[in-house]
Design a protein around this motif. Structure first.
Motif, PDB file in Angstrom:
ATOM      1  N   ASP A 217     -56.815 -42.999  26.567  1.00  0.00           N
ATOM      2  CA  ASP A 217     -55.731 -42.945  26.800  1.00  0.00           C
ATOM      3  C   ASP A 217     -54.866 -41.631  27.026  1.00  0.00           C
ATOM      4  O   ASP A 217     -54.004 -41.136  27.705  1.00  0.00           O
ATOM      5  N   LEU A 218     -55.292 -40.603  25.892  1.00  0.00           N
ATOM      6  CA  LEU A 218     -54.949 -39.193  25.828  1.00  0.00           C
ATOM      7  C   LEU A 218     -55.426 -38.819  27.439  1.00  0.00           C
ATOM      8  O   LEU A 218     -54.575 -38.014  27.861  1.00  0.00           O
ATOM      9  N   ALA A 219     -56.477 -38.956  27.555  1.00  0.00           N
ATOM     10  CA  ALA A 219     -56.977 -38.452  28.967  1.00  0.00           C
ATOM     11  C   ALA A 219     -56.160 -38.750  30.424  1.00  0.00           C
ATOM     12  O   ALA A 219     -55.706 -38.095  31.232  1.00  0.00           O
ATOM     13  N   ASP A 220     -55.994 -40.027  30.146  1.00  0.00           N
ATOM     14  CA  ASP A 220     -54.893 -40.461  31.447  1.00  0.00           C
ATOM     15  C   ASP A 220     -53.631 -39.708  31.217  1.00  0.00           C
ATOM     16  O   ASP A 220     -53.064 -39.421  32.231  1.00  0.00           O
ATOM     17  N   VAL A 235     -44.964 -31.469  24.987  1.00  0.00           N
ATOM     18  CA  VAL A 235     -44.933 -32.844  25.169  1.00  0.00           C
ATOM     19  C   VAL A 235     -45.756 -33.669  24.293  1.00  0.00           C
ATOM     20  O   VAL A 235     -46.844 -33.176  24.083  1.00  0.00           O
ATOM     21  N   ASN A 236     -45.250 -34.303  23.575  1.00  0.00           N
ATOM     22  CA  ASN A 236     -46.010 -35.332  22.714  1.00  0.00           C
ATOM     23  C   ASN A 236     -46.801 -36.371  23.221  1.00  0.00           C
ATOM     24  O   ASN A 236     -46.213 -36.832  24.299  1.00  0.00           O
ATOM     25  N   ILE A 237     -47.885 -36.456  22.873  1.00  0.00           N
ATOM     26  CA  ILE A 237     -48.742 -37.574  23.408  1.00  0.00           C
ATOM     27  C   ILE A 237     -49.087 -38.492  22.238  1.00  0.00           C
ATOM     28  O   ILE A 237     -49.879 -38.209  21.570  1.00  0.00           O
ATOM     29  N   GLY A 238     -48.720 -39.669  22.384  1.00  0.00           N
ATOM     30  CA  GLY A 238     -49.192 -40.749  21.438  1.00  0.00           C
ATOM     31  C   GLY A 238     -48.754 -42.071  21.848  1.00  0.00           C
ATOM     32  O   GLY A 238     -48.331 -42.284  22.830  1.00  0.00           O
ATOM     33  N   MET A 277     -45.635 -39.597  15.926  1.00  0.00           N
ATOM     34  CA  MET A 277     -44.971 -38.783  17.045  1.00  0.00           C
ATOM     35  C   MET A 277     -43.947 -39.595  17.829  1.00  0.00           C
ATOM     36  O   MET A 277     -44.133 -40.703  17.906  1.00  0.00           O
ATOM     37  N   ASP A 278     -43.072 -39.091  18.010  1.00  0.00           N
ATOM     38  CA  ASP A 278     -41.934 -39.533  19.144  1.00  0.00           C
ATOM     39  C   ASP A 278     -42.261 -39.147  20.273  1.00  0.00           C
ATOM     40  O   ASP A 278     -42.321 -38.168  20.742  1.00  0.00           O
ATOM     41  N   VAL A 279     -42.371 -40.194  21.043  1.00  0.00           N
ATOM     42  CA  VAL A 279     -42.843 -40.141  22.565  1.00  0.00           C
ATOM     43  C   VAL A 279     -42.139 -40.655  23.226  1.00  0.00           C
ATOM     44  O   VAL A 279     -42.519 -41.012  24.716  1.00  0.00           O
ATOM     45  N   SER A 280     -40.859 -40.533  23.019  1.00  0.00           N
ATOM     46  CA  SER A 280     -39.821 -40.907  24.053  1.00  0.00           C
ATOM     47  C   SER A 280     -39.567 -39.900  25.310  1.00  0.00           C
ATOM     48  O   SER A 280     -39.352 -40.304  26.335  1.00  0.00           O
ATOM     49  N   LYS A 281     -39.983 -38.776  24.966  1.00  0.00           N
ATOM     50  CA  LYS A 281     -40.154 -37.688  26.229  1.00  0.00           C
ATOM     51  C   LYS A 281     -41.061 -38.236  27.028  1.00  0.00           C
ATOM     52  O   LYS A 281     -40.989 -38.141  28.336  1.00  0.00           O
ATOM     53  N   TRP A 287     -45.064 -42.515  31.733  1.00  0.00           N
ATOM     54  CA  TRP A 287     -46.194 -42.549  31.030  1.00  0.00           C
ATOM     55  C   TRP A 287     -46.305 -43.545  29.588  1.00  0.00           C
ATOM     56  O   TRP A 287     -45.322 -43.154  28.805  1.00  0.00           O
ATOM     57  N   LYS A 288     -47.235 -44.418  29.605  1.00  0.00           N
ATOM     58  CA  LYS A 288     -47.142 -45.133  28.149  1.00  0.00           C
ATOM     59  C   LYS A 288     -48.472 -45.472  27.895  1.00  0.00           C
ATOM     60  O   LYS A 288     -49.281 -45.654  28.808  1.00  0.00           O
ATOM     61  N   ALA A 289     -48.955 -45.650  26.704  1.00  0.00           N
ATOM     62  CA  ALA A 289     -50.355 -45.864  26.049  1.00  0.00           C
ATOM     63  C   ALA A 289     -50.514 -47.370  26.388  1.00  0.00           C
ATOM     64  O   ALA A 289     -49.789 -48.169  26.564  1.00  0.00           O
TER      65      ALA A 289
END
Length: 315
Positions: A217-220, A235-238, A277-281, A287-289
């Protein structure tokens, strides 16, 4: 990025770098470049300069780093600070000198203050003191973010930074002396099942919560942001969700099929109560996991279930 662009993946053997490599290959990118640490010592300025001058990469994923668990971070403080600074400084500077079109710097959620509000927003960076045990590593990663922004400001470089949450996946580290909580837990339950043990012990109360993201998912997300995001900052990724350590242990127990009980060693520390992590940005960027925690753990279990570990190392 076009499929024929020259793309350099620094750290392609690690969990993050190898996931990015697999993602790019699956998308048809066929001009990928990478070197092992034996072939290219990223701490060596002249070696990195020669590589960039010869290969002229157009895009760079900077996933190389000296990493380790709490004990390693706290024991080898100078190594973690110096070596990570050298690795990222050399790659970022050579990317500027050799006209790289875009660079992505990958950091870590440990860059945020120890007592930052939850969930962790990008703007909380440098608003408080860091966790002491991994402060050198965190300082190096913060320097990488600021270096990317400085080259953007002074030279107009399109260098971006992303901060992944806790990761797991292929090519993870299962050494119990310096691995993270999920791979360590997987190994303990697998060994306990093989040996028909009566119990598995976890540290502390099991109440602290952690967020976990599969490396695929991170790679994507990384490839998506490399193509879509062109701004300063980070940018947070989570995944935007977390789970208690005890609930995680119960989930791993179910997936592996261990029939014993879960014990808690209350003499051991709990650590930080929560790190979400806040992933709203990231979500607002489109993009979403996609990989659920249960599906991701099942995938990893199927990859590692036949690995042979020495029993005495797992206790």
């Amino acid at each position: 990025m076009n499929r024929s662009n020259r793309i350099y993946i620094a750290g392609h053997r690690g969990m993050v770098g190898s996931a990015i490599l697999r993602k790019l290959q699956s998308e048809g990118f066929d001009n990928l470049m990478f070197k092992t640490s034996a072939e290219l010592d990223l701490r060596d300025y002249n070696a990195v300069a020669s590589f960039f001058e010869a290969e002229r990469p157009e895009y760079v994923f900077l996933a190389a780093a000296k990493v380790g668990g709490i004990i390693a971070n706290d024991t080898y403080r100078a190594d973690f600070l110096y070596q990570n600074l050298m690795i990222q400084n050399h790659i970022i500077h050579q990317s500027y000198l050799n006209g790289v079109k875009k660079l992505m710097f990958l950091g870590s959620s440990c860059i945020y203050p120890k007592l930052a509000p939850q969930p962790l927003k990008e703007e909380y960076l440098m608003t408080g003191e860091l966790e002491p045990t991994n402060e050198p590593y965190a300082i190096a990663k913060i320097a990488g973010v600021k270096l990317c922004d400085a080259y953007r400001d002074q030279y107009g470089c399109n260098f971006i930074s992303v901060m992944p949450t806790n990761l797991y996946g292929s090519n993870d580290n299962y050494d119990l002396k310096n691995s993270h909580v999920l791979p360590a837990m997987l190994r303990k339950f697998i060994v306990a099942k093989r040996n028909a043990e009566e119990s598995v012990t976890i540290w502390g109360t099991g109440k602290p919560k952690r967020e976990f993201m599969h490396s695929d998912d991170l790679a994507d997300a990384c490839v998506y942001l490399m193509e879509k995001y062109n701004e300063s900052g980070l940018v947070n990724i989570g995944v935007g969700e977390d789970i208690s350590i005890l609930d995680l242990a119960q989930l791993v127990k179910k997936i592996i099929g261990f029939e014993g009980e879960i014990l808690r060693d209350l003499s051991k520390p709990d650590g930080t109560p929560r790190k979400l992590m806040d992933v709203s940005k990231l979500n607002n960027l489109g993009w979403k996991a996609r990989i659920t925690l249960e599906d991701g753990i099942r995938k990893v279990y199927n990859e590692i279930k036949d690995i042979t570990w020495k029993t005495n190392e797992a206790k």
